[in-house]
Design a protein around this motif. Structure first.
Motif, PDB file in Angstrom:
ATOM      1  N   LYS A  56     -12.561  12.303  -3.911  1.00 31.90           N
ATOM      2  CA  LYS A  56     -11.574  11.335  -3.435  1.00 31.90           C
ATOM      3  C   LYS A  56     -10.827  11.867  -2.214  1.00 31.90           C
ATOM      4  N   HIS A  57     -10.727  11.030  -1.192  1.00 31.50           N
ATOM      5  CA  HIS A  57      -9.948  11.376  -0.005  1.00 31.50           C
ATOM      6  C   HIS A  57      -8.497  11.637  -0.425  1.00 31.50           C
ATOM      7  N   PHE A  58      -7.889  12.653   0.187  1.00 34.31           N
ATOM      8  CA  PHE A  58      -6.579  13.102  -0.284  1.00 34.31           C
ATOM      9  C   PHE A  58      -5.454  12.115   0.005  1.00 34.31           C
ATOM     10  N   PHE A  59      -5.550  11.359   1.091  1.00 36.99           N
ATOM     11  CA  PHE A  59      -4.390  10.590   1.545  1.00 36.99           C
ATOM     12  C   PHE A  59      -4.385   9.125   1.115  1.00 36.99           C
ATOM     13  N   PHE A  60      -5.342   8.713   0.298  1.00 39.08           N
ATOM     14  CA  PHE A  60      -5.369   7.318  -0.137  1.00 39.08           C
ATOM     15  C   PHE A  60      -5.000   7.205  -1.611  1.00 39.08           C
ATOM     16  N   ASP A  61      -3.974   6.400  -1.893  1.00 38.41           N
ATOM     17  CA  ASP A  61      -3.574   6.110  -3.263  1.00 38.41           C
ATOM     18  C   ASP A  61      -3.395   7.393  -4.080  1.00 38.41           C
ATOM     19  N   ASN A  62      -2.659   8.343  -3.511  1.00 37.35           N
ATOM     20  CA  ASN A  62      -2.453   9.643  -4.149  1.00 37.35           C
ATOM     21  C   ASN A  62      -1.005   9.728  -4.650  1.00 37.35           C
ATOM     22  N   GLU A  63      -0.821   9.716  -5.954  1.00 34.96           N
ATOM     23  CA  GLU A  63       0.533   9.752  -6.534  1.00 34.96           C
ATOM     24  C   GLU A  63       1.211  11.107  -6.352  1.00 34.96           C
ATOM     25  N   ASP A  64       0.430  12.142  -6.049  1.00 33.64           N
ATOM     26  CA  ASP A  64       0.998  13.487  -5.907  1.00 33.64           C
ATOM     27  C   ASP A  64       1.357  13.829  -4.459  1.00 33.64           C
ATOM     28  N   MET A  65       1.333  12.838  -3.573  1.00 25.69           N
ATOM     29  CA  MET A  65       1.612  13.094  -2.167  1.00 25.69           C
ATOM     30  C   MET A  65       3.078  13.517  -1.966  1.00 25.69           C
ATOM     31  N   PRO A  66       3.330  14.639  -1.269  1.00 29.49           N
ATOM     32  CA  PRO A  66       4.721  15.030  -0.980  1.00 29.49           C
ATOM     33  C   PRO A  66       5.450  13.915  -0.228  1.00 29.49           C
ATOM     34  N   GLN A  67       6.712  13.712  -0.564  1.00 33.57           N
ATOM     35  CA  GLN A  67       7.468  12.592  -0.010  1.00 33.57           C
ATOM     36  C   GLN A  67       7.665  12.685   1.498  1.00 33.57           C
ATOM     37  N   GLU A  68       7.697  13.898   2.046  1.00 34.10           N
ATOM     38  CA  GLU A  68       7.967  14.015   3.478  1.00 34.10           C
ATOM     39  C   GLU A  68       6.787  13.612   4.346  1.00 34.10           C
ATOM     40  N   ILE A  69       5.606  13.424   3.746  1.00 35.55           N
ATOM     41  CA  ILE A  69       4.446  12.946   4.509  1.00 35.55           C
ATOM     42  C   ILE A  69       4.496  11.417   4.547  1.00 35.55           C
ATOM     43  N   SER A  70       4.550  10.878   5.757  1.00 35.02           N
ATOM     44  CA  SER A  70       4.694   9.434   5.948  1.00 35.02           C
ATOM     45  C   SER A  70       3.327   8.799   6.187  1.00 35.02           C
ATOM     46  N   LEU A  71       2.965   7.859   5.323  1.00 35.76           N
ATOM     47  CA  LEU A  71       1.673   7.183   5.430  1.00 35.76           C
ATOM     48  C   LEU A  71       1.881   5.696   5.689  1.00 35.76           C
ATOM     49  N   PRO A  72       0.939   5.043   6.361  1.00 33.75           N
ATOM     50  CA  PRO A  72       1.045   3.594   6.545  1.00 33.75           C
ATOM     51  C   PRO A  72       1.072   2.892   5.189  1.00 33.75           C
ATOM     52  N   PRO A  73       1.808   1.789   5.060  1.00 33.76           N
ATOM     53  CA  PRO A  73       1.908   1.086   3.780  1.00 33.76           C
ATOM     54  C   PRO A  73       0.550   0.737   3.179  1.00 33.76           C
ATOM     55  N   ALA A  74      -0.438   0.469   4.033  1.00 28.83           N
ATOM     56  CA  ALA A  74      -1.759   0.068   3.535  1.00 28.83           C
ATOM     57  C   ALA A  74      -2.449   1.180   2.746  1.00 28.83           C
ATOM     58  N   PHE A  75      -2.003   2.446   2.917  1.00 29.75           N
ATOM     59  CA  PHE A  75      -2.649   3.547   2.213  1.00 29.75           C
ATOM     60  C   PHE A  75      -2.321   3.539   0.723  1.00 29.75           C
ATOM     61  N   GLN A  76      -1.157   2.973   0.370  1.00 34.51           N
ATOM     62  CA  GLN A  76      -0.772   2.919  -1.039  1.00 34.51           C
ATOM     63  C   GLN A  76      -1.521   1.771  -1.719  1.00 34.51           C
ATOM     64  N   GLY A  77      -2.212   2.099  -2.790  1.00 37.34           N
ATOM     65  CA  GLY A  77      -2.962   1.085  -3.513  1.00 37.34           C
ATOM     66  C   GLY A  77      -4.303   0.755  -2.885  1.00 37.34           C
ATOM     67  N   ALA A  78      -4.629   1.414  -1.758  1.00 36.18           N
ATOM     68  CA  ALA A  78      -5.917   1.151  -1.118  1.00 36.18           C
ATOM     69  C   ALA A  78      -7.050   1.786  -1.919  1.00 36.18           C
ATOM     70  N   GLN A  79      -8.218   1.224  -1.788  1.00 36.14           N
ATOM     71  CA  GLN A  79      -9.390   1.794  -2.446  1.00 36.14           C
ATOM     72  C   GLN A  79      -9.641   3.186  -1.879  1.00 36.14           C
ATOM     73  N   PRO A  80      -9.597   4.243  -2.709  1.00 39.80           N
ATOM     74  CA  PRO A  80      -9.781   5.601  -2.180  1.00 39.80           C
ATOM     75  C   PRO A  80     -11.147   5.774  -1.533  1.00 39.80           C
ATOM     76  N   LEU A  81     -11.162   6.450  -0.394  1.00 41.66           N
ATOM     77  CA  LEU A  81     -12.433   6.768   0.250  1.00 41.66           C
ATOM     78  C   LEU A  81     -13.127   7.865  -0.545  1.00 41.66           C
ATOM     79  N   ASN A  82     -14.443   7.766  -0.663  1.00 43.48           N
ATOM     80  CA  ASN A  82     -15.249   8.767  -1.355  1.00 43.48           C
ATOM     81  C   ASN A  82     -15.973   9.607  -0.311  1.00 43.48           C
ATOM     82  N   LEU A  83     -15.574  10.882  -0.179  1.00 42.91           N
ATOM     83  CA  LEU A  83     -16.198  11.756   0.815  1.00 42.91           C
ATOM     84  C   LEU A  83     -17.640  12.098   0.462  1.00 42.91           C
TER      85      LEU A  83
END
Length: 387
Positions: free
Chosen positions: A339-366
């Motif tokens: 699983k790609h680290f930055f998509f729909d990751n509940e453990d993401m540190p709060q100081e990292i700012s992601l576009p709203p679309a990344f939350q709940g998005a289908q995780p990319l499979n590397l």
């Protein structure tokens, strides 16, 4: 991952009295595979100072032009994160230079609708805006929209649309050539020119430089141009992966700034002499020839840094963390999913700012390519086990 979690309790007990043989093994691994972190940091500072000085020169040279505004550099990639899979003489220090629109221009990001690229890509559409009105209208600037073409040609330099764009879109190749030409002409104006000779290396979408000291030691720098997505830590990059060459007006989504920010977060939270960077470098050397990408390894370690408490990344746990990393990777190969680290990751540190679309998005499979090709998965597992 379950195996990693199940070993947690017994692991802390075993590690309290470190085995002398294991301690010796850690020392050997550390000496052989760990490039000096202070040396990496020192050279990164040299590169950042150089580019900061070049950008100051550019501000003076282009203050009356309508070229893109060059923002302060951001160090990205393994060398700027404090580790590198490469030998010292092969390390490239990569710097993002974010671009902002000049006066009288705005950028609009348009998603690519062709679907030809395997990762998200966008075009940067450049539009002219009125400068006649506003809170502080520029008295020395003619409005591109409301002054005649004759007045503009006679009294003002060309707009960005007429210099570094193809049609209405920002062109990565034209920007790279413009910046390369600038670096060559401006080199004598920066203090570093007294300590280094400089050569611009061939590159169609970035600016690659080789700095050489009189002693013969070289330093490689790559400047990559980028456009920020809103206020997030996700950028569009001018430099595509080596295997891809999209049109020069196509900019690919990059997570490099967010990754660098994640490793800075870990460095601040982790115990002194944390082994996570040594773990990355050691695993990269172990995996040489396996066909697995460095990015897959890096993603694995980022996941483990959120799964395993940072207190358990002390130096004495290095071999355990290497073992965890290799087991996690093998499990992902078996399941054909990383699983790609930055998509729909509940453990993401709060100081990292992601576009709203990344939350709940289908995780990319590397490892999607392995899911689509059973023979490739079989070969990947065989190579991994042969290690």
């Amino acid at each position: 991952v379950h195996e990693v979690d199940n070993r947690r309790d017994s692991e802390s007990e075993e590690s309290e009295e470190e085995n002398p043989a294991e301690r010796n093994m850690i020392w050997i691994f550390s000496r052989r595979f760990q490039l000096s972190a202070p040396k990496l940091a020192s050279r990164r500072r040299v590169v950042q100072e150089l580019l900061s000085d070049l950008l100051r020169v550019s501000q003076n040279l282009f203050s009356d032009s309508f070229f893109p505004v060059l923002e302060p550099v951001i160090g990205v990639g393994s060398a700027c994160e404090g580790w590198s899979p490469h030998k010292e003489e092969d390390i490239v220090y990569c710097m993002f230079v974010p671009l902002k629109p000049p006066r009288g221009h705005v950028f609009h990001l348009e998603p690519d609708s062709t679907g030809e690229m395997p990762q998200t890509s966008m075009r940067v559409r450049v539009e002219l805006v009125c400068t006649c009105t506003g809170e502080q209208p520029d008295q020395n600037m003619l409005c591109f929209l409301h002054h005649s073409e004759q007045q503009l040609k006679r009294n003002q330099v060309a707009s960005l649309l007429h210099t570094l764009c193809t049609g209405p879109y920002l062109d990565g190749e034209k920007i790279a050539l413009w910046f390369q030409t600038f670096v060559i002409s401006a080199w004598s104006m920066v203090p570093q020119s007294r300590r280094y000779s400089m050569k611009v290396l061939p590159s169609c979408r970035s600016c690659k430089m080789k700095l050489m000291k009189a002693s013969g030691r070289s330093l490689f720098v790559e400047t990559v141009f980028s456009v920020q997505q809103g206020d997030s830590d996700i950028f569009l990059s001018s430099q595509p992966p080596e295997a891809q060459l999209p049109p020069s007006t196509m900019w690919l989504e990059s997570y490099a700034v967010a990754e660098a920010k994640f490793f800075r977060h870990v460095a601040m939270q982790a115990p002194p002499r944390s082994c996570h960077l040594k773990c990355l470098r050691l695993c990269a050397r172990i995996l040489e020839g396996s066909g697995l990408s460095i990015y897959a390894l890096k993603t694995t370690v980022m996941h483990l840094l959120t799964l395993i408490p940072l207190s358990e990344w002390q130096h004495k746990y290095l071999l355990m963390r290497v073992d965890d990393t290799m087991r996690y990777l093998r499990c992902c190969l078996e399941e054909k999913r990383l699983k790609h680290f930055f998509f729909d990751n509940e453990d993401m540190p709060q100081e990292i700012s992601l576009p709203p679309a990344f939350q709940g998005a289908q995780p990319l499979n590397l490892f999607q390519h392995l899911a689509q090709d059973p023979a490739a998965q079989t070969e990947a597992l065989k190579k991994f086990d042969d290690l």
